[in-house]
Scaffold this motif. Structure first.
Motif, PDB file in Angstrom:
ATOM      1  N   LYS A 533       0.837  -1.203   0.000  1.00 41.85           N
ATOM      2  CA  LYS A 533       0.000   0.000   0.000  1.00 41.85           C
ATOM      3  C   LYS A 533       0.874   1.256   0.000  1.00 41.85           C
ATOM      4  O   LYS A 533       0.674   2.177  -0.784  1.00 41.85           O
ATOM      5  CB  LYS A 533      -0.887  -0.028   1.261  1.00 41.85           C
ATOM      6  N   LEU A 534       1.885   1.247   0.902  1.00 34.91           N
ATOM      7  CA  LEU A 534       2.785   2.393   1.003  1.00 34.91           C
ATOM      8  C   LEU A 534       3.613   2.530  -0.276  1.00 34.91           C
ATOM      9  O   LEU A 534       3.818   3.636  -0.797  1.00 34.91           O
ATOM     10  CB  LEU A 534       3.711   2.238   2.220  1.00 34.91           C
ATOM     11  N   ALA A 535       4.083   1.393  -0.754  1.00 33.41           N
ATOM     12  CA  ALA A 535       4.949   1.418  -1.940  1.00 33.41           C
ATOM     13  C   ALA A 535       4.208   1.977  -3.146  1.00 33.41           C
ATOM     14  O   ALA A 535       4.728   2.811  -3.884  1.00 33.41           O
ATOM     15  CB  ALA A 535       5.467   0.004  -2.226  1.00 33.41           C
ATOM     16  N   ARG A 536       2.963   1.504  -3.290  1.00 32.09           N
ATOM     17  CA  ARG A 536       2.167   1.986  -4.433  1.00 32.09           C
ATOM     18  C   ARG A 536       1.979   3.503  -4.365  1.00 32.09           C
ATOM     19  O   ARG A 536       2.128   4.197  -5.372  1.00 32.09           O
ATOM     20  CB  ARG A 536       0.795   1.318  -4.457  1.00 32.09           C
ATOM     21  N   ALA A 537       1.685   3.983  -3.187  1.00 33.82           N
ATOM     22  CA  ALA A 537       1.491   5.431  -3.040  1.00 33.82           C
ATOM     23  C   ALA A 537       2.777   6.175  -3.343  1.00 33.82           C
ATOM     24  O   ALA A 537       2.777   7.212  -4.004  1.00 33.82           O
ATOM     25  CB  ALA A 537       1.008   5.734  -1.616  1.00 33.82           C
ATOM     26  N   ALA A 538       3.906   5.621  -2.864  1.00 31.64           N
ATOM     27  CA  ALA A 538       5.171   6.331  -3.017  1.00 31.64           C
ATOM     28  C   ALA A 538       5.640   6.352  -4.479  1.00 31.64           C
ATOM     29  O   ALA A 538       6.141   7.365  -4.961  1.00 31.64           O
ATOM     30  CB  ALA A 538       6.240   5.686  -2.129  1.00 31.64           C
ATOM     31  N   VAL A 539       5.471   5.200  -5.154  1.00 33.36           N
ATOM     32  CA  VAL A 539       5.990   5.159  -6.526  1.00 33.36           C
ATOM     33  C   VAL A 539       5.085   5.891  -7.512  1.00 33.36           C
ATOM     34  O   VAL A 539       5.528   6.304  -8.576  1.00 33.36           O
ATOM     35  CB  VAL A 539       6.239   3.705  -7.017  1.00 33.36           C
ATOM     36  N   THR A 540       3.825   6.047  -7.122  1.00 34.15           N
ATOM     37  CA  THR A 540       2.925   6.753  -8.034  1.00 34.15           C
ATOM     38  C   THR A 540       2.851   8.244  -7.743  1.00 34.15           C
ATOM     39  O   THR A 540       2.226   8.983  -8.482  1.00 34.15           O
ATOM     40  CB  THR A 540       1.507   6.152  -7.961  1.00 34.15           C
ATOM     41  N   ALA A 541       3.480   8.676  -6.639  1.00 33.82           N
ATOM     42  CA  ALA A 541       3.494  10.106  -6.340  1.00 33.82           C
ATOM     43  C   ALA A 541       4.562  10.763  -7.223  1.00 33.82           C
ATOM     44  O   ALA A 541       5.751  10.477  -7.078  1.00 33.82           O
ATOM     45  CB  ALA A 541       3.808  10.331  -4.866  1.00 33.82           C
ATOM     46  N   ASN A 542       4.125  11.608  -8.109  1.00 28.82           N
ATOM     47  CA  ASN A 542       5.052  12.151  -9.105  1.00 28.82           C
ATOM     48  C   ASN A 542       6.170  12.971  -8.503  1.00 28.82           C
ATOM     49  O   ASN A 542       7.284  13.004  -9.007  1.00 28.82           O
ATOM     50  CB  ASN A 542       4.273  13.019 -10.107  1.00 28.82           C
ATOM     51  N   ASP A 543       5.861  13.635  -7.382  1.00 28.01           N
ATOM     52  CA  ASP A 543       6.859  14.536  -6.815  1.00 28.01           C
ATOM     53  C   ASP A 543       7.755  13.847  -5.781  1.00 28.01           C
ATOM     54  O   ASP A 543       8.648  14.447  -5.229  1.00 28.01           O
ATOM     55  CB  ASP A 543       6.164  15.740  -6.162  1.00 28.01           C
TER      56      ASP A 543
END
Lengths: 761, 338
Positions: A533-543
């Motif tokens: 869950k965390l990884a998905r959020a982090a890798v998809t956050a463009n900034d």
């Protein structure tokens, strides 16, 4: 982390020896056990137990007891009838015997009344003033008593549907060159946990809360509700710390619902602590067993035929089966196997699980026979096991998922100095002391069960693990904290663990050495879901610094989400998720479990995937070596040294694993030399009903106990790679001691315990 | 446990006065009981074996002699309230007669020995399982109800000094050293004080196992006096039990040996764990006295000690074990370097 003998240096596939997270609380007396929980307006209950083993209660004389100041209520069979559903014998219930449901007495010390008073002193006085008229019948005590009934276990038990066998035993046995035909016996044992059995029950409206030491909060909740004829959701069972269990707090006994009923009648909380003496008759015990083994081997040591028959004491109504032939029949590479288990019905309470219920008595018999056969073959006992080591099981031909038995033998033998043993009986001496050395195999199935867990991770790096498992002293809370910390990339001190409460996600019964495997598998799965869950959020956050990375490649480490070339603090990752807390509720269903296994978990129905199920045999192994010293005149038996080497797949924490195994071997010494529940054969009543007469070793009896953890990796057993160690340690010890006694004296004592009595003259 | 009144006495006379008027019963059944260390009394009150309505605490009696160990040139005088651990730790007693402190050191646990008094210890009651659990018939606890141990599980029971009414063992250790040394007991009574041989204090069960000692309810042991011969330095207490510590003797022996070269000038033998009362093995002493010591002679003495043994179903091993224990102790004291 510093290491020491108590905190062994982790070898391959072993976790750090983290100290127990609850250790400080416990040694300071601040861990509240169920009977320590402060409760307002508490009334005190005391059981009254029968003085006969079979018959009926004709009359209870209660007037004097009622007259004692402070007595509030006395429950007898007149009060329970119709109010409670009778107990059931099964996985959660210890027995179908419902004391107080009628006037019948099924066994010695059966509950015949419950006295409730303002103080425990008043309850005790009142209980002492009750007299009883019985209509007595002649009871049957044990094997050989008149009036027992013998039945084939496979014909009456739901849990033991067939006797394992393979090949043609008779032909192989008849044809063999070397044979033995021997009988063994293990007496009744009582668990005697130091924490007394107790129930504290109170009602808030229609809601019942029960504080009681238990290994199965969910199973009990459902069974309590059934007996009280209320919805399970109205019952909460709480058991945060358990002061020793060993199986005795696994299945519920009839007392719990009776105390809850008393609390409802009275409209106030009731606490009932069972006395030590009463725990010998109102709780469960290890069934007395007898064993007949026939074994045949070729001159080169290969076993060609193995037959194991067992007879087990049980109660009149309930077919509790020990049934260790399922393990003994698979342990070695026998040419042929024949087994049969019989139940002998007596006027005793129903026996139940006790640490390695099946293996402790049955492996005791087998490993003694192995030693006797090695002697008959004039072979070294270790080499005899090596010749018969198996890569697949003798019954179904399934491969073992991993089997490090001979590595265990080799490491333990080396540490013990087995090569210095002169195999000649009676040849080793130190002054007036005869020295004997023996060894035996330890084995236990690697069981696993469904488990649910809730893991809550905060953005500040604090985590909470919640599951209704049970801390019976094994260190499961510590292991859970350690494992969650490892997978969430946190320091273990940042992880809080909550267990032992039916308000938490359900966990299986803490039995069958399945807890570490089950709980840890669920935790690993939950942590992985959080990481994802965390990884998905982090890798998809463009900034973000981890933008565009493969989510499978980023890991949680040191409070950060880490990729090969970049990382981000947890707090910042949470900002991408848009929450302050991640609450992950995860259910783990082991391979081989039925589709509704997890659903059943919520209903308190246990479904354990046993080590024999599936395409592979999943067993944990060990090898134990002991030295005994026996005085040549007075024949006291002392055990100066024990060395055990064990393999259990992934070792989560070398400190708690060692402690478990060491405790197991100490109990093994106890079962070999000390423990036996003695019966008065005329009356089927227990004679030694306290710790004065039911002997267990004291500190002075236990000298050098060494545990070796043998590295092993097993990816088949379960997600966590864990084979439970809780029951492995005390399997085999008694046989090793019996073999050592034979080596020292030439006497083969086949009935436990081995005492001075057996060795004189 | 049943309710009881509790009082503290500050003088022996005050304590005795509380027990006046109940001289009919055996003292163990009297409504008023003395309590000192309480390690045996409180246990048996909880179990309902003994049900006094009045406890007189004698711990605070001001008479210092009850708490004093006096070492004379010929005699050792031990006050009744001296705790077991005090004698166990006493260097001078240990030097002069090792079996005295040794017998205490292997009794119960240190915690219990810190509480229990010497007089209370010698008066401790049997640990027979059938006596302790009140639902069994027991002639000692409930005269005339029968003996459950006789044909029951009797592994720990006595083989010497038993009767058809009772086979309970006297479990004490210290008493075996006292009887071997022919100690004297000082007793204070309502009327007069008296002194008796320790050997006369306990009564074999006979037809009345409920009567355990010659003490009357209004009497109290005030001191134990021991004449310690010089040769008692060659003595030991050997206790054989199922585990290394915190267990009653299956067989034990207190042995003191006076050797002139290899000639046995004198010998004292107490036997524990095998008899209904503290037991002096006079026949064994007679075999040894005046003879040249040998292992064979020791075996003959052991045979004599158990010549009248009456074993039951589960305690027959105690005869063999008792003999071996005595032989071993004799061999070991002979080897002692003084």
């Amino acid at each position: 982390m510093t290491t020491s003998e108590a905190a062994p240096l982790p070898r391959e596939n072993m976790g750090q020896p983290l100290a127990r997270v609850d250790g400080r609380l416990k040694v300071m007396g601040r861990a509240n056990y169920p009977a320590d929980i402060p409760v307002n307006n508490l009334a005190h209950g005391l059981l009254v137990a029968s003085g006969i083993a079979r018959g009926r209660v004709q009359e209870l004389h209660l007037d004097e007891a009622h007259a004692v100041k402070g007595v509030l209520d006395i429950l007898t069979h007149d009060h329970i009838r119709g109010e409670l559903e009778p107990p059931e014998f099964g996985t959660s219930g210890s027995s179908s015997i419902g004391p107080l449901h009628d006037d019948k007495i099924w066994h010695d010390g059966q509950i015949i009344a419950l006295v409730i008073a303002e103080t425990i002193e008043a309850a005790r006085e009142a209980a002492m003033r009750i007299t009883v008229d019985y209509k007595e019948e002649q009871p049957s005590t044990s094997f050989g008593s008149e009036g027992t009934e013998t039945v084939a276990a496979s014909e009456v038990s739901q849990q033991f549907k067939e006797d394992v066998k393979a090949g043609d035993f008779e032909t192989a046995f008849d044809a063999a060159e070397v044979k033995i035909d021997v009988e063994y016996g293990m007496p009744t044992h009582h668990h005697n946990p130091i924490e007394m059995f107790s129930t504290t029950a109170y009602w808030q409206g229609e809601e019942l809360t029960v504080h009681e030491p238990t290994q199965n909060v969910y199973g009990w909740k459902v069974e309590i509700a059934r007996q009280l004829k209320i919805e399970p959701d109205r019952v909460r069972v709480i058991s945060p710390y358990i002061g020793g269990a060993f199986g005795s707090k696994g299945p519920i006994t009839p007392r719990t619902a009776i105390v809850a009923l008393a609390a409802r009648r009275l409209g106030r909380p009731v606490r009932c602590v069972v006395t030590r003496s009463q725990s010998f008759t109102t709780q469960t015990y290890r069934a007395e067993t007898r064993h007949h083994i026939q074994m045949a081997a070729a001159r080169d040591g290969r076993i060609t035929a193995f037959k194991h028959e067992g007879w087990e004491v049980t109660s009149r109504p309930d077919p509790y089966v020990v049934g260790g032939t399922k393990t003994t029949g698979r342990l070695y590479n026998y040419g042929s196997v024949l087994t049969k288990v019989f139940l002998v019905k007596t006027d005793r309470p129903t026996p139940s699980y006790m640490r390695a219920p099946a293996e402790t008595p049955y492996i005791y018999a087998l490993e003694n026979a192995m030693d006797e056969m090695a002697v008959a073959l004039n072979m070294d006992p270790v080499e005899f096991r090596r010749v018969n080591d198996a890569s697949q099981d003798a019954i179904e031909g399934k491969p073992f998922s991993s089997r490090s038995l001979m590595q265990c033998y080799d490491e333990a033998a080396s540490e013990f100095g087995w090569s210095k043993r002169n195999p000649q009986v009676g040849s080793m001496r130190d002054g007036d002391w005869l020295i004997g050395m023996g060894c035996a195999t330890a084995v236990h199935p690697a069981n696993v069960a469904p488990c649910a867990v809730r893991i809550t991770l905060r953005d500040d790096g604090h985590a909470r693990v919640q599951t209704a498992s049970h801390e019976i002293g094994t260190g499961v809370q510590t292991v859970a904290a350690q494992l969650a910390a490892e997978h969430l990339g946190l320091h273990p001190s940042m992880v809080q663990v909550e267990m032992g409460d039916t308000r938490l996600p359900p966990a299986p019964v803490t039995g069958g050495s399945s807890t570490t495997a089950s709980v840890c598998s669920a935790i690993i799965k939950a942590c992985e879901e959080i990481r994802e869950k965390l990884a998905r959020a982090a890798v998809t956050a463009n900034d973000g610094p981890l933008a565009g990375r493969d989510p499978a490649s980023v890991l949680l480490k040191n409070g950060r989400l880490v990729a090969a070339d970049a990382s981000q603090a947890l707090k910042d990752v949470f900002k991408h998720v848009g929450s302050g807390v991640i609450e992950q509720y995860t259910e783990f269903r082991p391979d081989g479990a039925s589709p509704d296994a997890v659903s059943n978990l919520y209903q308190g129905k246990m479904e354990m995937v046993s080590g024999e199920k599936g395409d592979m045999i999943k067993y944990a192994f060990g090898a134990e070596f002991v030295e005994v010293r026996i005085h040549r005149r007075t024949r006291e038996i002392r055990v100066p040294r024990v060395v055990g080497a064990f393999s259990g797949g992934r070792i989560m924490n070398t400190r708690t694993a060692r402690s478990q195994l060491m405790g197991g071997m100490i109990w093994g010494i106890s079962s070999a030399l000390h423990e036996a529940t003695e019966f008065d054969w005329r009356s089927a009543r227990v004679v030694n009903r306290d710790l004065q007469d039911y002997l267990v070793p004291v500190n002075a009896d236990i000298q050098d106990v060494k545990v070796i953890l043998v590295p092993e990796t097993d990816t088949h057993v379960n997600l966590a790679g864990v084979k439970g160690l809780g029951e492995l340690g005390n399997v085999g010890t008694a046989a090793a001691i019996a073999s050592a006694v034979h080596h020292a004296t030439g006497k083969r004592i086949r009935e436990l315990p081995i005492r001075i009595d057996n060795l004189l003259g | 446990m049943l309710p009881f009144d509790y009082e503290r006495a500050s003088t022996v006379r005050e304590a005795l006065a509380a027990c006046a008027g109940s001289s009919e019963m055996p003292p163990t059944g009297a409504p008023s009981q003395f309590i000192a260390g309480g390690t045996n009394m409180s246990d048996y009150m909880r179990l309902g074996v003994t049900r006094p309505s009045h406890l007189m605490d004698i711990n605070l009696i001001q008479d210092a002699s009850l708490r004093t160990i006096e070492i004379g040139s010929l005699e050792i005088r031990l006050g009744a309230l001296v705790r077991m651990s005090e004698v166990e730790d006493h260097q001078e007693i240990s030097r002069r007669c090792p079996m005295l402190p040794e017998s205490l050191k292997v009794a119960a646990s240190r915690q219990i020995r810190n509480m229990a008094t010497l007089a209370g210890n010698v008066l401790q009651r049997t640990r027979c399982e059938y006596f302790r659990e009140i639902s069994w018939p027991c002639n000692k606890r409930n005269p005339g109800s029968g003996c459950s141990a006789m044909d029951g599980f009797n592994r720990q029971h006595a083989v010497l000094g038993v009767s058809d009414a009772c086979i309970a063992t006297y479990h004490g250790d210290f008493a075996q050293a006292l009887i071997a040394l022919d100690a004297t007991v000082e007793i204070a009574g309502q009327g007069a004080n008296r002194r008796i041989r320790f050997a006369e204090l306990h009564l074999q069960p006979g037809d009345n196992p409920e009567v355990e000692t010659v003490l009357r309810p209004d009497e109290m042991i005030t001191a134990i006096v021991i004449s310690v011969p010089g040769w008692a330095a060659r003595s030991k207490y050997l206790k054989i039990r199922d585990r290394e510590s915190y267990a009653f003797a299956l067989a034990s022996t207190a042995v003191a040996l006076d050797l002139d070269g290899d000639i046995v000038r004198d010998v004292r033998i107490g036997l524990g764990g095998v008899a209904s009362v503290p037991w002096r093995a006079v026949p064994a002493e007679d075999v040894l006295r005046g003879k040249i010591f040998s292992e064979d002679l020791a075996s003959k003495a052991a045979d004599a000690a158990f010549a009248n043994a009456k074993p039951r179903e589960h305690n027959a091993f105690k005869v063999a074990l008792g003999k071996q224990t005595l032989v071993r102790a004799l061999m070991e004291v002979r080897e002692m370097k003084l």
